[in-house]
Design a protein around this motif. Structure first.
Motif, PDB file in Angstrom:
ATOM      1  N   GLU A 192      -3.069  -8.037  -8.713  1.00 57.67           N
ATOM      2  CA  GLU A 192      -4.026  -6.941  -8.800  1.00 57.67           C
ATOM      3  C   GLU A 192      -3.379  -5.665  -8.304  1.00 57.67           C
ATOM      4  O   GLU A 192      -2.440  -5.684  -7.494  1.00 57.67           O
ATOM      5  N   GLY A 193      -3.882  -4.537  -8.805  1.00 63.12           N
ATOM      6  CA  GLY A 193      -3.296  -3.281  -8.380  1.00 63.12           C
ATOM      7  C   GLY A 193      -4.066  -2.076  -8.862  1.00 63.12           C
ATOM      8  O   GLY A 193      -4.968  -2.159  -9.706  1.00 63.12           O
ATOM      9  N   LEU A 194      -3.704  -0.920  -8.306  1.00 62.58           N
ATOM     10  CA  LEU A 194      -4.263   0.370  -8.664  1.00 62.58           C
ATOM     11  C   LEU A 194      -3.113   1.351  -8.786  1.00 62.58           C
ATOM     12  O   LEU A 194      -2.271   1.458  -7.880  1.00 62.58           O
ATOM     13  N   VAL A 195      -3.031   2.052  -9.912  1.00 67.40           N
ATOM     14  CA  VAL A 195      -1.942   2.995 -10.155  1.00 67.40           C
ATOM     15  C   VAL A 195      -2.535   4.334 -10.594  1.00 67.40           C
ATOM     16  O   VAL A 195      -3.334   4.385 -11.537  1.00 67.40           O
ATOM     17  N   THR A 196      -2.138   5.390  -9.918  1.00 70.49           N
ATOM     18  CA  THR A 196      -2.514   6.732 -10.324  1.00 70.49           C
ATOM     19  C   THR A 196      -1.607   7.172 -11.475  1.00 70.49           C
ATOM     20  O   THR A 196      -0.389   7.036 -11.396  1.00 70.49           O
ATOM     21  N   PHE A 225       0.846  -1.185   0.000  1.00 71.16           N
ATOM     22  CA  PHE A 225       0.000   0.000   0.000  1.00 71.16           C
ATOM     23  C   PHE A 225       0.883   1.238   0.000  1.00 71.16           C
ATOM     24  O   PHE A 225       1.904   1.293   0.708  1.00 71.16           O
ATOM     25  N   TYR A 226       0.476   2.253  -0.774  1.00 71.88           N
ATOM     26  CA  TYR A 226       1.293   3.440  -0.956  1.00 71.88           C
ATOM     27  C   TYR A 226       0.552   4.679  -0.471  1.00 71.88           C
ATOM     28  O   TYR A 226      -0.685   4.694  -0.396  1.00 71.88           O
ATOM     29  N   GLU A 227       1.330   5.720  -0.173  1.00 74.40           N
ATOM     30  CA  GLU A 227       0.795   6.924   0.451  1.00 74.40           C
ATOM     31  C   GLU A 227      -0.328   7.556  -0.357  1.00 74.40           C
ATOM     32  O   GLU A 227      -1.298   8.052   0.186  1.00 74.40           O
ATOM     33  N   ASN A 228      -0.208   7.526  -1.683  1.00 76.99           N
ATOM     34  CA  ASN A 228      -1.216   8.183  -2.515  1.00 76.99           C
ATOM     35  C   ASN A 228      -2.407   7.299  -2.843  1.00 76.99           C
ATOM     36  O   ASN A 228      -3.259   7.663  -3.636  1.00 76.99           O
ATOM     37  N   GLY A 229      -2.472   6.123  -2.222  1.00 75.18           N
ATOM     38  CA  GLY A 229      -3.594   5.228  -2.461  1.00 75.18           C
ATOM     39  C   GLY A 229      -3.320   4.130  -3.460  1.00 75.18           C
ATOM     40  O   GLY A 229      -4.123   3.207  -3.609  1.00 75.18           O
ATOM     41  N   ASP A 230      -2.200   4.180  -4.186  1.00 70.94           N
ATOM     42  CA  ASP A 230      -1.844   3.085  -5.083  1.00 70.94           C
ATOM     43  C   ASP A 230      -1.613   1.821  -4.258  1.00 70.94           C
ATOM     44  O   ASP A 230      -1.197   1.877  -3.091  1.00 70.94           O
ATOM     45  N   ASN A 231      -1.874   0.681  -4.856  1.00 71.46           N
ATOM     46  CA  ASN A 231      -1.645  -0.572  -4.147  1.00 71.46           C
ATOM     47  C   ASN A 231      -1.377  -1.684  -5.145  1.00 71.46           C
ATOM     48  O   ASN A 231      -1.730  -1.580  -6.330  1.00 71.46           O
ATOM     49  N   PHE A 232      -0.753  -2.738  -4.652  1.00 73.12           N
ATOM     50  CA  PHE A 232      -0.419  -3.888  -5.483  1.00 73.12           C
ATOM     51  C   PHE A 232      -0.460  -5.136  -4.625  1.00 73.12           C
ATOM     52  O   PHE A 232       0.005  -5.146  -3.487  1.00 73.12           O
TER      53      PHE A 232
END
Length: 896
Positions: A742-746, A692-699
């Motif tokens: 799975e993941g989310l990238v800004t 989990f990352y500070e800006n909300g990105d996750n993997f």
């Protein structure tokens, strides 16, 4: 108030999953970009955002839960525009959708998953499966969905691919008014088939009375004999009239009109609610909601036989009309942060009316003969779920007087207790399913109903399934020096009772002239034709398949306990055990047997020590998980490494153990239950890494392996192609393994020159193998993949939220790899459903804070469903094609 590292992380993820915009409206002017505050005292801040992917509570739960799980919040569901839970769940990693109803988790079929609503077991309205079809639940009632993929002791032990828990919306904490209206359509569904079905009862009273009076035999000879034995001096002609009156009592509004204009989709939703502060720390509230929808869809098909597809095929025109209505109400009360109780009521209705005409050729009617086989089918299915649930959560904070009385009780301040009670009933009625066979002379165009025994069939089905469940659990943290130990435990129980009754009424047309049988079933079964005794129609009961009805009961008691130990700031160990006692009894019912012969046969069968008609079994199921968490790896704000092992079981459905023959409406094949099929024990191994990352990105990356002992598989019994009967058997062994990403990238604004874009998605890659003993069946392959398993599943989403929060757009892609539709026989390979590339677009415009307008387009690529099979000669044949069409929907919503 101070923000802990964990709290700041949850807030960062929450803000970041406004799908990457990095913008929050915090009572500031448009365009204001707040920074995440450092730890320290802060004032209350009101934060709003359009269409978050997960709520903060879901993020916390995902981090805190010791076992791997995936979540969907209502914001993410709204973003994708899915109207049912089934459609929404296919967005999660490793999940695929079968027949728009059933979800396969990690390649395992619906029998390998369990479904609960707010933790309570729910009965199923499906005629052939005990698992509830997820298309029944509209997304409008959903707060979040949890899919647990690694077993924990609080989860039912009937666990294979995963456990789905649907969490519904509770009472609102502020005034709520929401109203929406929508319409839509489909590119291939402008016109279609239609028939008028006014029947509302599963079986006409006249026919039910005749079955009782004539003891299941409505032949003219038996009617004549019975009436005269009763002293009524009935003539043969009067007996014929009695039988004809029974045929006239049938629901006969079955004439199908073709190329009729379909109405556009309709969708209406209304929700109102409020809460009130009624005293010191007391908050009470409630809400009511209603959702009503209707849509028409054409589902035209082309079917080909594997052996000779050029001469044995059928073109099917089929139109389906769906009507849905959902009514719900909630009441709730909260006392501070220590006590909360809630009452929920749901009434869900789903009616489907199908009409189809099949035209083609078979082995008895090749094209060279000049006659085309015509089959007419109508079916009305009415499903309903009514459910009442009562829940409560309590803690012992604030009971200082108790702690003053005895310091030894001070530890109880951290004790939390929750409980639930659920009472649900589902019904499925098929008030009239008709099947009529006919033919068309290609040289003249003359069409008639076939002069044959059982040329027409009227099937009446009635299912009632009741399930009552209740339970409770507690959680008590205990601090030992630097170690935190959380003791968990609880109890769960359920009782289920199911009744399934089926009658088949046959219309025999043997010997009737072409002039009488000319046209379709609507004309032939009309009053002038059927009411004329000079037209020698006859009738009979029964399907020639054997017993079709049954009653069944099931009872489950479970106790579970768990120790969750935080050895240090980084290491966590969770150990759990669950004991379940499972009781089941099933009795087949021959509704036409008035002699008691079938009952006596079952009584005799119960003496067999290996019988499975009635049994009791109990066992222990264990789980263990190890979690390591830290900060900074690969630049993450926090990461977690998980490993878990578990032992579970998968029990056969009630219907799979019933020694009855029935038609499975999903595959349109005869199926015979097997009373000797047994449960499948499973060993699970799961590994997961989450970043989990500070800006909300996750993997996230997950590895899994499942070893299945005696998996339950659907196999074909020996017989000709015209006499296909499927059954259930335990295979020798099976396993499945795979990886999920799975993941989310800004998308950085300086990369594309715009702010507000994000990319999210998941990929699942897996393989499976099952070994089957082919001694008692005609399967081609004794080693193959599991039925329904896809070697890959891909979901992707490109989204955009405008900086001002006025526009929101998502382009969503989903595809699954080919999967076995049914196992091949007689030298033919297994049949595979081909990949379906689904591309959907959703756009929402927010002109004001209370008004939104949404547009969604589904299946932009206009993909079709295709099923292929390689025959014994090595030729690949497309055995089934079904049109889907491009769908669109437009809706407007006002909410306050």
């Amino acid at each position: 108030m101070k923000l802990s590292k964990r709290s700041r992380l949850s807030r960062a993820i929450l803000l970041g999953t406004v799908f990457g915009s990095g913008l929050v409206l915090a009572q500031q002017e448009e365009g204001y970009k707040p920074e995440i505050a450092a730890p320290g005292p802060i004032e209350e801040v009101v934060v709003t955002g359009r269409l978050k992917s997960v709520a903060a509570s879901i993020v916390d739960e995902r981090i805190e839960i010791p076992f791997s799980a995936d979540f969907l919040g209502f914001e993410a569901i709204a973003r994708a525009g899915d109207s049912t839970i089934a459609g929404a769940l296919r967005r999660l990693p490793g999940l695929t959708l079968i027949d728009d109803k059933f979800v396969y988790i990690r390649g395992l079929g619906e029998r390998y998953s369990s479904v609960t609503v707010n933790g309570a077991v729910v009965p199923s309205p499906d005629l052939a499966r005990s698992v509830i079809p997820l298309d029944l639940f509209p997304t409008s009632i959903v707060e979040s969905i949890k899919v647990q993929k690694a077993f924990g002791s609080a989860t039912p032990a009937n666990f294979g691919g995963g456990a789905i828990d649907v969490r519904t919306k509770s009472f609102p904490k502020a005034p709520l008014i929401s109203f929406s209206v929508g319409t839509g359509g489909n590119s291939i569904s402008h016109s279609g088939l239609e028939y008028n079905d006014s029947s509302i009862k599963p079986l006409p009273d006249e026919i039910a009375g005749a079955i009782a009076r004539y003891k299941g035999d409505i032949s003219q000879s038996n009617i004549f004999q019975t009436e005269n034995d009763a002293g009524n001096n009935t003539t043969a002609q009067e007996a014929e009239q009695i039988q004809r009156n029974l045929m006239l009592a049938l629901p006969r509004q079955i004439g199908m009109g073709e190329n009729l204009d379909n109405k556009p989709d309709q969708d209406w939703k209304l929700a109102v609610g409020n809460s009130w502060d009624v005293g010191y720390q007391w908050l009470v509230g409630g809400s009511v909601s209603a959702s009503i929808g209707e849509k028409f869809r054409n589902k035209d098909q082309i079917k080909r036989e594997i052996g000779n597809p050029e001469e044995r095929y059928a073109e099917v025109d089929r139109t389906s009309e769906e009507e849905r209505a959902t009514y719900s109400a909630t009441l709730g009360a909260e006392y501070g942060n220590t006590h909360a109780v809630g009452l929920s009521y749901f009434d869900i209705q789903h009616d489907v009316k199908d009409a189809s005409i099949s035209r083609g050729f078979d082995s008895n009617n090749p094209p060279s003969d000049g006659n085309r086989v015509v089959k007419y089918q109508t079916r009305t299915e009415e499903r309903a779920l009514e459910m009442v649930q009562l829940t409560g959560e309590h803690s012992f904070e604030g009971l200082e007087f108790l702690y003053d009385w005895s310091e030894r009780l001070a530890f109880l301040e951290s004790l939390r207790f929750s409980w639930f009670y659920s009472d649900a009933q589902v019904t499925t009625d098929v008030p009239n399913q008709t099947n009529y066979s006919g033919s068309t002379d290609l040289s003249t165009g003359f069409t008639q109903i076939s002069p044959a025994p059982a040329a027409g069939q009227h099937v009446f089905l009635e299912l009632e399934d009741e399930e009552e469940s209740w339970g409770g659990s507690f959680e008590l943290p205990v601090y030992l020096d630097q170690t935190e130990v959380t003791i968990k435990g609880g109890y769960a129980a359920s009782e289920k009772f199911r009744e399934y009754y089926q009658y088949t009424f046959n219309v025999n047309t043997t010997g009737l002239s072409s002039s009488v049988l000319a046209g379709g079933p609507g004309r032939v079964m009309s009053d002038p034709v059927l009411g004329d005794l000079d037209n020698d129609f006859t009738a009979s009961l029964g399907s020639n398949f054997g017993t079709e009805s049954y009653i069944a009961a099931r009872k489950l008691n479970a106790y579970f306990g768990e120790l969750d130990v935080r050895l240090s700031e980084n290491w966590r160990v969770t150990l759990g055990s669950r004991w379940e006692e499972y009781k089941q009894a099933l009795l087949t019912v021959d509704l036409l047997d008035f002699t008691g012969t079938s009952i006596q046969a079952q009584i005799q069968a119960l003496q067999d020590p290996n019988q499975r008609f009635a049994f009791i079994e109990d066992d222990w199921y264990h789980s263990a998980a190890l979690t390591y968490s830290d900060y900074g790896l690969f630049g993450s704000e926090e990461y977690q490494l998980r490993a878990s092992y578990a032992q579970t079981t998968v029990r056969p459905d009630l219907r799979e153990t019933a020694q009855v023959v029935y038609i499975d409406p999903q595959i349109n094949q005869r199926v015979r239950g097997n009373p000797f099929v047994e449960k499948s024990d499973i060993d699970h191994l799961d590994l997961r890494a989450e970043f989990f990352y500070e800006n909300g990105d996750n993997f996230t990356v997950s590895l899994f392996y499942k070893d299945i002992s005696a998996p339950i598989e659907t196999v074909r019994q020996p017989g000709s192609d015209d006499n296909v009967v499927l059954t259930y058997e335990n295979a020798k062994s099976g396993d499945i393994f795979g990886i999920e990403l799975e993941g989310l990238v800004t998308v950085p604004a300086d990369l594309i020159g715009m702010d507000g874009f994000f990319v999210s998605g998941n990929v699942a890659l897996s393989d499976s193998e099952v070994e089957i003993d082919t001694t008692n069946n005609v399967l081609t392959n004794d080693v193959r993949r599991l039925t329904g398993h896809s070697e890959y599943v891909i979901n992707g989403q490109l989204g955009y939220d405008s900086p001002g929060g006025i526009h929101s757009v998502s382009l969503i892609y989903n595809v699954f790899g080919e999967r076995i539709y049914f196992a091949g026989v007689a030298g033919n390979d297994d049949a595979f459903e081909q990949p379906f590339h689904s591309l959907d677009l959703t756009y929402t415009f927010y002109p004001t804070d209370t008004l939104s307008v949404s547009l969604k387009v589904q299946n932009i690529l206009e993909e079709e469903r295709e099923f292929e099979q390689e025959n014994s000669s090595g030729r690949n044949v497309t055995i089934l094609e079904q049109e889907v069409g491009r769908s669109w929907g437009l809706s407007a919503k006002y909410s306050y």
